[in-house]
Design a protein around this motif. Sequence first.
Motif, PDB file in Angstrom:
ATOM      1  N   MET A  50      34.450  44.514  24.160  1.00 50.06           N
ATOM      2  CA  MET A  50      34.110  43.406  25.045  1.00 50.06           C
ATOM      3  C   MET A  50      34.647  42.115  24.439  1.00 50.06           C
ATOM      4  SD  MET A  50      32.407  44.268  27.838  1.00 50.06           S
ATOM      5  CE  MET A  50      31.327  42.931  28.346  1.00 50.06           C
ATOM      6  N   GLY A  51      35.077  41.212  25.308  1.00 45.30           N
ATOM      7  CA  GLY A  51      35.575  39.916  24.871  1.00 45.30           C
ATOM      8  C   GLY A  51      37.074  39.938  24.648  1.00 45.30           C
ATOM      9  N   GLY A  52      37.552  38.949  23.905  1.00 49.31           N
ATOM     10  CA  GLY A  52      38.986  38.765  23.719  1.00 49.31           C
ATOM     11  C   GLY A  52      39.369  37.382  24.197  1.00 49.31           C
ATOM     12  N   ILE A  53      40.676  37.123  24.269  1.00 49.04           N
ATOM     13  CA  ILE A  53      41.159  35.806  24.668  1.00 49.04           C
ATOM     14  C   ILE A  53      40.635  35.452  26.060  1.00 49.04           C
ATOM     15  CG2 ILE A  53      43.182  34.346  24.994  1.00 49.04           C
ATOM     16  CD1 ILE A  53      42.823  35.437  22.138  1.00 49.04           C
ATOM     17  N   ALA A  54      39.878  34.384  26.180  1.00 51.87           N
ATOM     18  CA  ALA A  54      39.245  33.897  27.416  1.00 51.87           C
ATOM     19  C   ALA A  54      38.133  34.821  27.904  1.00 51.87           C
ATOM     20  CB  ALA A  54      40.273  33.662  28.520  1.00 51.87           C
ATOM     21  N   LYS A  55      38.287  36.108  27.706  1.00 54.66           N
ATOM     22  CA  LYS A  55      37.257  37.056  28.128  1.00 54.66           C
ATOM     23  C   LYS A  55      35.974  36.864  27.322  1.00 54.66           C
ATOM     24  CE  LYS A  55      40.531  40.712  29.459  1.00 54.66           C
ATOM     25  NZ  LYS A  55      39.920  41.393  30.598  1.00 54.66           N
ATOM     26  N   ALA A 366      32.432  42.106  44.532  1.00 61.44           N
ATOM     27  CA  ALA A 366      32.524  41.681  43.126  1.00 61.44           C
ATOM     28  C   ALA A 366      33.257  42.726  42.311  1.00 61.44           C
ATOM     29  CB  ALA A 366      31.128  41.445  42.551  1.00 61.44           C
ATOM     30  N   GLY A 367      34.128  42.267  41.406  1.00 61.67           N
ATOM     31  CA  GLY A 367      34.829  43.162  40.496  1.00 61.67           C
ATOM     32  C   GLY A 367      36.209  43.545  40.976  1.00 61.67           C
ATOM     33  N   GLN A 368      36.615  44.768  40.658  1.00 58.68           N
ATOM     34  CA  GLN A 368      37.983  45.195  40.949  1.00 58.68           C
ATOM     35  C   GLN A 368      38.278  45.296  42.434  1.00 58.68           C
ATOM     36  OE1 GLN A 368      37.708  48.421  37.837  1.00 58.68           O
ATOM     37  NE2 GLN A 368      39.866  47.950  37.583  1.00 58.68           N
ATOM     38  N   ILE A 369      37.260  45.353  43.261  1.00 53.36           N
ATOM     39  CA  ILE A 369      37.467  45.322  44.712  1.00 53.36           C
ATOM     40  C   ILE A 369      38.127  44.004  45.124  1.00 53.36           C
ATOM     41  CG2 ILE A 369      35.197  44.325  45.253  1.00 53.36           C
ATOM     42  CD1 ILE A 369      35.101  46.131  47.723  1.00 53.36           C
ATOM     43  N   ASN A 370      37.997  42.969  44.269  1.00 55.01           N
ATOM     44  CA  ASN A 370      38.604  41.665  44.525  1.00 55.01           C
ATOM     45  C   ASN A 370      39.974  41.506  43.861  1.00 55.01           C
ATOM     46  OD1 ASN A 370      36.431  40.779  46.058  1.00 55.01           O
ATOM     47  ND2 ASN A 370      35.390  39.853  44.312  1.00 55.01           N
ATOM     48  N   GLY A 371      40.468  42.563  43.229  1.00 54.29           N
ATOM     49  CA  GLY A 371      41.803  42.493  42.638  1.00 54.29           C
ATOM     50  C   GLY A 371      41.831  42.040  41.194  1.00 54.29           C
ATOM     51  N   THR A 372      40.676  42.048  40.520  1.00 57.83           N
ATOM     52  CA  THR A 372      40.671  41.658  39.108  1.00 57.83           C
ATOM     53  C   THR A 372      40.747  42.888  38.212  1.00 57.83           C
ATOM     54  OG1 THR A 372      38.249  41.685  39.003  1.00 57.83           O
ATOM     55  CG2 THR A 372      39.309  39.596  39.585  1.00 57.83           C
ATOM     56  N   GLY A 374      39.448  44.146  34.126  1.00 61.22           N
ATOM     57  CA  GLY A 374      38.677  43.769  32.945  1.00 61.22           C
ATOM     58  C   GLY A 374      37.181  43.813  33.180  1.00 61.22           C
ATOM     59  N   TYR A 375      36.460  44.303  32.159  1.00 66.68           N
ATOM     60  CA  TYR A 375      35.000  44.373  32.237  1.00 66.68           C
ATOM     61  C   TYR A 375      34.393  42.978  32.428  1.00 66.68           C
ATOM     62  CZ  TYR A 375      35.856  48.735  29.558  1.00 66.68           C
ATOM     63  OH  TYR A 375      36.303  49.944  29.115  1.00 66.68           O
ATOM     64  N   GLU A 376      34.927  42.011  31.682  1.00 64.79           N
ATOM     65  CA  GLU A 376      34.322  40.682  31.638  1.00 64.79           C
ATOM     66  C   GLU A 376      34.490  39.962  32.975  1.00 64.79           C
ATOM     67  OE1 GLU A 376      35.888  42.200  27.784  1.00 64.79           O
ATOM     68  OE2 GLU A 376      36.813  41.805  29.733  1.00 64.79           O
ATOM     69  N   GLU A 377      35.706  40.053  33.548  1.00 65.05           N
ATOM     70  CA  GLU A 377      35.938  39.441  34.857  1.00 65.05           C
ATOM     71  C   GLU A 377      35.022  40.066  35.910  1.00 65.05           C
ATOM     72  OE1 GLU A 377      39.896  39.054  32.610  1.00 65.05           O
ATOM     73  OE2 GLU A 377      38.243  40.471  32.744  1.00 65.05           O
ATOM     74  N   ALA A 378      34.872  41.386  35.845  1.00 67.09           N
ATOM     75  CA  ALA A 378      34.007  42.082  36.806  1.00 67.09           C
ATOM     76  C   ALA A 378      32.552  41.668  36.632  1.00 67.09           C
ATOM     77  CB  ALA A 378      34.153  43.595  36.635  1.00 67.09           C
ATOM     78  N   ALA A 379      32.083  41.660  35.388  1.00 65.36           N
ATOM     79  CA  ALA A 379      30.683  41.332  35.119  1.00 65.36           C
ATOM     80  C   ALA A 379      30.329  39.937  35.614  1.00 65.36           C
ATOM     81  CB  ALA A 379      30.402  41.456  33.626  1.00 65.36           C
ATOM     82  N   SER A 380      31.233  38.978  35.409  1.00 74.22           N
ATOM     83  CA  SER A 380      30.942  37.602  35.834  1.00 74.22           C
ATOM     84  C   SER A 380      30.849  37.501  37.355  1.00 74.22           C
ATOM     85  CB  SER A 380      32.010  36.642  35.300  1.00 74.22           C
ATOM     86  OG  SER A 380      33.278  36.876  35.881  1.00 74.22           O
ATOM     87  N   GLN A 381      31.705  38.242  38.051  1.00 77.57           N
ATOM     88  CA  GLN A 381      31.626  38.234  39.513  1.00 77.57           C
ATOM     89  C   GLN A 381      30.339  38.903  39.998  1.00 77.57           C
ATOM     90  OE1 GLN A 381      35.516  39.474  41.466  1.00 77.57           O
ATOM     91  NE2 GLN A 381      36.020  39.698  39.298  1.00 77.57           N
ATOM     92  N   GLY A 382      29.961  40.010  39.351  1.00 77.95           N
ATOM     93  CA  GLY A 382      28.722  40.665  39.713  1.00 77.95           C
ATOM     94  C   GLY A 382      27.534  39.740  39.534  1.00 77.95           C
ATOM     95  N   LEU A 383      27.512  39.021  38.421  1.00 82.58           N
ATOM     96  CA  LEU A 383      26.449  38.058  38.158  1.00 82.58           C
ATOM     97  C   LEU A 383      26.367  37.019  39.276  1.00 82.58           C
ATOM     98  CD1 LEU A 383      24.450  36.917  35.839  1.00 82.58           C
ATOM     99  CD2 LEU A 383      26.318  35.315  35.419  1.00 82.58           C
ATOM    100  N   GLU A 422      48.485  41.110  42.126  1.00 80.58           N
ATOM    101  CA  GLU A 422      48.499  42.002  40.972  1.00 80.58           C
ATOM    102  C   GLU A 422      47.147  41.852  40.289  1.00 80.58           C
ATOM    103  OE1 GLU A 422      50.421  39.545  37.384  1.00 80.58           O
ATOM    104  OE2 GLU A 422      51.825  39.880  39.024  1.00 80.58           O
ATOM    105  N   PRO A 423      46.728  42.837  39.501  1.00 83.32           N
ATOM    106  CA  PRO A 423      45.419  42.733  38.868  1.00 83.32           C
ATOM    107  C   PRO A 423      45.266  41.432  38.086  1.00 83.32           C
ATOM    108  CG  PRO A 423      46.255  44.957  38.652  1.00 83.32           C
ATOM    109  CD  PRO A 423      47.370  44.146  39.240  1.00 83.32           C
ATOM    110  N   TYR A 424      44.257  40.636  38.452  1.00 83.34           N
ATOM    111  CA  TYR A 424      44.050  39.304  37.872  1.00 83.34           C
ATOM    112  C   TYR A 424      43.297  39.426  36.554  1.00 83.34           C
ATOM    113  CZ  TYR A 424      42.330  34.477  37.408  1.00 83.34           C
ATOM    114  OH  TYR A 424      42.035  33.210  36.952  1.00 83.34           O
ATOM    115  N   ARG A 425      43.843  38.804  35.522  1.00 85.69           N
ATOM    116  CA  ARG A 425      43.206  38.786  34.215  1.00 85.69           C
ATOM    117  C   ARG A 425      43.060  37.339  33.771  1.00 85.69           C
ATOM    118  NH1 ARG A 425      45.637  41.791  28.773  1.00 85.69           N
ATOM    119  NH2 ARG A 425      44.097  41.005  27.303  1.00 85.69           N
ATOM    120  N   MET A 426      41.922  37.008  33.156  1.00 84.25           N
ATOM    121  CA  MET A 426      41.689  35.636  32.726  1.00 84.25           C
ATOM    122  C   MET A 426      42.400  35.342  31.409  1.00 84.25           C
ATOM    123  SD  MET A 426      40.569  32.646  33.085  1.00 84.25           S
ATOM    124  CE  MET A 426      39.632  32.788  34.588  1.00 84.25           C
TER     125      MET A 426
END
Length: 622
Positions: A50-55, A366-372, A374-383, A422-426
């Motif tokens: 979990m985590g990483g650059i911006a994530k 929320a999540g990959q259904i929106n084209g993102t 990464g776990y972190e991007e998905a989790a933030s959208q779910g929240l 394309e799959p969006y990554r932060m």
Amino acid sequence: MFAEEYDVIVVGGGHAGAEAAAAAGNMGSKTLLVTMNLQTIGQMSCNPAMGGIAKGQIVREIDALGGMSGIITDKSAIQFKMLNKSKGPAMWSPRAQNDRMRFAEEWRLALENILNVDFYQEMVSGLLVENGKAVGVKSSLGVDIRSKSVILTNGTFLNGLIHIGEKQFGGGRAGEKAATGITEQLFDFGFDSGRMKTGTPPRVDGRSLDYSVMIPQPGDAIPEKFSYLQTPILKTQRDCFMTHTSEMVHDVLREGFDRSPMFNGRIKSVGPRYCPSIEDKINRFADKNSHQIFVEPEGWNTVEVYVNGFSTSLPEDVQFKGLRSVKGFENVKFFRPGYAIEYDYFPPTQLKHTLETKLVENLYFAGQINGTTGYEEAASQGLMAGINAHLKIKEKEEFILQRDEAYIGVLIDDLITKGTEEPYRMFTSRAEYRTLLRQDNADLRLTPKGFDIGLAKRERLIRMEEKELKSDSFVNFFRETSVKPEEINPILASVNSSLVKQSDKMFKVFSRPKVTMDHMLQLETVSGFVEENNLDREVLEQTEIQVKYSGYIEKEKNNADKLLRLENVKIPANFDYSKLKSLSFEAREKLNNIQPVTIAQAARVSGVNPSDISVLLVYLGR
């Protein structure tokens, strides 16, 4: 069977679904989490980290708002690193390796501890929609479950198709079937959909690897953590390792390119640009004769290893032969091969900033259904979806984070106003105000907001206010306290800094390059203040950043305030841009499609020029 009506139904139990259910449940909504397999809630489908650059900044923001990802990560971590420490604090990004099984277990236990959250194991095959509103879901067994809102967090399961060489079969993840029915129904409602691709590397037996020829990648000597609460800090850590591919490895893998679904046309969708498969890297970067491979343990007590950097959909025999050519992998044993997966997504320009769909009221994505990705991007959208579904049901004001308030705000605004093909990554580079959006101050930025909406508990607010009070007091101490040349010059000389000739304020001296908090703590007055006020490492770090980067922080605040003026210029709902002939044709088309809420959002829509914004401002009387 389900006689009662739920406030919120969350479809899918991945990172987005888990955060959505936790947020809605903790805020007081009667919530049902429906997933195809209750044993895979919070599953780390790809790498065990979990985590990483911006994530990492996103995970800390989730935690600051009262979400669960940071807590779960801390409880299941096996290694912690703060990335980019050699750069400025805006770039510092926390990252943790995790015990995959413990991570999922901790999520399951956390959700079961929320009394408002119920569970149901079934596939959702459709939505119940009445008068343009989502009012529940229909299971594949024909069970209707009614609710006031629905959040879809289907991940890679919507019509998922797995590729390994020339073989392909339906599935949402290795060993699990795909979900069908929802895409087709949404298409009938008028939604646009598309296909995306992601991939994962082989999992191997760590007992078959020769670590002696690899480069150890240990965690930080003094590990930190994600959550601002009192979660455990790692006392022992597991090493990761690094090795490299070679030209020989590349030649072996090229032998299978004619059977690769990436190159023979079987895969037609777009994969993540910044996490390419090994065959894609070999093809795109033909001039490079090696690529890094990171060997990541899957947990404390398992021998399973994740081969980071070797994502592939090549035939399994080619994968095996190629990996056995990698240094340290000569005797490798496979647990399972890597694969690629294609799945349905829905362009996120069809959403509001609350993540509610424009076409069906009370339906959230929320999540990959929106084209993102990464776990972190998905989790933030779910929240955010969970928060806003709850708030709408309770007839309260929607909760939207601006671009200068959080990376989560940048992420959602990018998706809504620009879309993604394309799959969006932060990345930190996506944020205009990354000096403001640091990982160290997420609690100062967001915990008061989380508390105000009823998600962050008072304990969080008290801890945040104590940290803020102590760091502000320490900064003022540096502003007001003078230091004599005989006290500070020996320290300045040790870092080759020019010496002071007369007494000067500590703030000014501390602001100099190369002068750190450790240097200032050598002064008795500073160390005495720290001891007297019981200042911890977190306060010391926050103070150092506030002192050394005060000019940059103030400049970004001023720039953000200027942008906020445009954020406050509202555009009427369902505005017809086609009647403004002075707008470019492209601007009229895209603005009518996206329907931005403010002038600032309109300015961020791809294809809208400054002259188009001027036309809008004139029309709106500005």
